[in-house]
Write a protein that holds these residues in place. Structure first.
Motif, PDB file in Angstrom:
ATOM      1  N   GLN A  60       0.762  -1.272   0.141  1.00  0.00           N
ATOM      2  CA  GLN A  60      -0.195   0.119   0.092  1.00  0.00           C
ATOM      3  C   GLN A  60       0.968   0.898   0.080  1.00  0.00           C
ATOM      4  O   GLN A  60       0.691   2.580  -0.796  1.00  0.00           O
ATOM      5  CB  GLN A  60      -0.932  -0.126   1.261  1.00  0.00           C
ATOM      6  N   ASP A  61       1.895   0.963   1.309  1.00  0.00           N
ATOM      7  CA  ASP A  61       2.706   2.450   0.431  1.00  0.00           C
ATOM      8  C   ASP A  61       3.470   2.183  -0.603  1.00  0.00           C
ATOM      9  O   ASP A  61       3.768   3.652  -0.757  1.00  0.00           O
ATOM     10  CB  ASP A  61       3.888   2.214   1.864  1.00  0.00           C
ATOM     11  N   ALA A  63       2.426   2.295  -3.502  1.00  0.00           N
ATOM     12  CA  ALA A  63       1.172   2.209  -4.738  1.00  0.00           C
ATOM     13  C   ALA A  63       0.959   4.156  -4.172  1.00  0.00           C
ATOM     14  O   ALA A  63       0.663   4.676  -4.971  1.00  0.00           O
ATOM     15  CB  ALA A  63      -0.113   1.802  -4.191  1.00  0.00           C
ATOM     16  N   ASN A  64       1.516   4.439  -2.852  1.00  0.00           N
ATOM     17  CA  ASN A  64       0.695   5.558  -2.227  1.00  0.00           C
ATOM     18  C   ASN A  64       1.900   6.450  -2.680  1.00  0.00           C
ATOM     19  O   ASN A  64       1.876   7.774  -2.694  1.00  0.00           O
ATOM     20  CB  ASN A  64       0.061   5.612  -0.757  1.00  0.00           C
ATOM     21  N   PHE A  65       2.737   5.846  -1.953  1.00  0.00           N
ATOM     22  CA  PHE A  65       4.435   6.997  -1.841  1.00  0.00           C
ATOM     23  C   PHE A  65       5.367   6.152  -2.950  1.00  0.00           C
ATOM     24  O   PHE A  65       6.010   7.882  -3.274  1.00  0.00           O
ATOM     25  CB  PHE A  65       5.202   6.582  -0.601  1.00  0.00           C
ATOM     26  N   GLY A  73       5.723   7.224   4.755  1.00  0.00           N
ATOM     27  CA  GLY A  73       4.646   6.143   4.846  1.00  0.00           C
ATOM     28  C   GLY A  73       5.251   5.264   5.969  1.00  0.00           C
ATOM     29  O   GLY A  73       5.914   5.867   6.853  1.00  0.00           O
TER      30      GLY A  73
END
Length: 429
Positions: A60-61, A63-65, A73
């Motif tokens: 998820q990190d 994908a987000n960052f 993150g």
């Protein structure tokens, strides 16, 4: 403790077990419609239930960052590996600066043999044990050949005595003394993967260093279930994997221990990489390698964050359980398993693992005299997962965090019945 081979006694041990609820933190494989008796933690540990969330958080990190994940993150990956040194130091009995979590097992063996197997003149021999893990032997052979030496001259294998199934410590120390100033390195498994023998690492290290040699251990079958005090024992180096007793999944990240007396030795040869660079110089792209003055100086590449996140989930469990408690239960599981096996007819198999309490952990290996693979099939049909090795050897490793004493009793009954089924029927004339 005086053991009894009864269900009631095994149940009483489980009631007293401070780790009895930790099984709920792992996924236990289902075999033939029920939870298996999983006795192969020495081959591949069970999956912690928290592992999937740990991996998902990193995904998820990512994908987000994206590349900003390095500094952002929940767990920025730039220094992600640093938190593992202290946690693994507790398991290995080391200083944090002596530990690096990196690569995989055989790659780490090659890296440390580069530093610690330095044949020169007469001093060129390596001592290793019979039934050493094959990959370890291949690595040693590689370095002997790279040094332009002959395997049959440089590699000294310590064998079991005739009629014995494990190696006497006295024979190892005798071989060390006989090699004397021809000995460059002793490299053994801390626990022999084939027999389950726990070697007396302190005594062996002292003997090797007394004749001027280095001493290292492969702790793949030791880390996470036997007492280790590498710094106190003054071991020169060690390596391990984390997919067995450390429950970190197939192909999991490995690690290395380098004694503190070497980490600032700039004369010690090594294979260098960017992530072993001194942290203050790493981002400057300097043309000359300047090693970080800890075990991190042997690190080559960026940390495998996804793999390390699974190790993190397992280490969380170890810390909640308490390593001393895990080690104590491991020893007791191994002792009870040996007791139960000794209650079964010895005409069918032989226990290969030493019964001296200083020389076994939770793994017990047996050599089945006839139809070993058929015995293994019967075990599987009864939802028991054990491990098969060549020459009719079955390895059984009840593991402290998710196995019970009742499982050992039940296994003993299944094994006893399996041997009865394996016997030819007598036809009355």
């Amino acid at each position: 403790m005086k053991f009894e081979n009864t269900l009631e006694f095994a149940h009483s041990l489980d009631i007293q077990d401070p780790l009895k609820n930790f099984r709920d933190q792992f996924y236990v494989p289902i075999l033939h419609g029920k939870e298996s008796i999983y006795f192969t933690g020495n081959s591949l540990g069970l999956q912690p239930k928290a592992a999937q969330d740990m991996v998902f958080n990193e995904m998820q990190d990512w994908a987000n960052f994206g590349s900003e994940m390095r500094m952002s993150g929940k767990n920025p990956w730039g220094d992600y590996y640093e938190s593992f040194a202290k946690r693994m130091a507790n398991i290995l009995g080391t200083l944090p600066e002596e530990v690096i979590v990196m690569n995989q097992l055989t790659a780490n063996i090659h890296l440390l043999l580069t530093s610690f197997y330095r044949p020169s003149g007469r001093r060129n021999k390596i001592i290793y044990e019979e039934h050493a893990f094959p990959s370890d032997v291949y690595a040693m052979q590689s370095h002997v050949r790279l040094a332009g030496l002959l395997e049959e001259e440089a590699m000294v294998q310590i064998k079991c005595r005739d009629g014995e199934s494990f190696i006497c410590t006295e024979d190892i120390i005798c071989a060390i003394n006989e090699c004397g100033d021809e000995l460059a390195l002793v490299f053994l498994g801390g626990v022999n993967y084939y027999t389950g023998q726990v070697f007396k690492m302190k005594e062996i290290t002292e003997a090797a260093q007394k004749v001027g040699a280095k001493c290292g251990f492969d702790l793949a079958h030791a880390a996470g279930h036997v007492d280790l005090q590498l710094h106190k024992w003054n071991v020169d180096f060690a390596v391990w994997c984390s997919y067995k007793y450390l429950n970190s999944g197939p192909g999991a990240v490995g690690g290395a221990f380098i004694n503190n007396k070497y980490v600032t030795d700039t004369n010690l040869p090594r294979l260098a990489g960017g992530w072993g660079m001194n942290k203050h110089s790493r981002i400057k792209n300097l043309p000359t390698f300047d090693a970080e003055p800890t075990a991190e100086g042997w690190q080559l590449s960026g940390p495998p964050v996804l793999s390390m996140s699974i190790l993190k989930s397992s280490l969380d469990i170890f810390e909640a359980a308490g390593l001393d408690v895990v080690v104590e239960k491991s020893k007791r599981l191994g002792a009870y398993l040996q007791f139960v096996l000794n209650e079964i007819n010895k005409n069918d198999f032989k226990i290969l693992t030493p019964q001296n309490e200083r020389e076994f952990g939770c793994q017990v290996s047996i050599k089945v005299f006839k139809n070993g693979e058929h015995i293994l099939d019967i075990l599987k049909k009864n939802s028991v997962i054990a491990d098969w090795k060549y020459s009719g050897v079955i390895r059984i490793a009840p593991t402290a965090l998710y196995n019970s004493f009742q499982e050992i009793f039940v296994f003993g009954e299944i094994l006893k019945n399996a041997f009865q089924q394996n016997k030819p029927k007598t036809i009355n004339q």
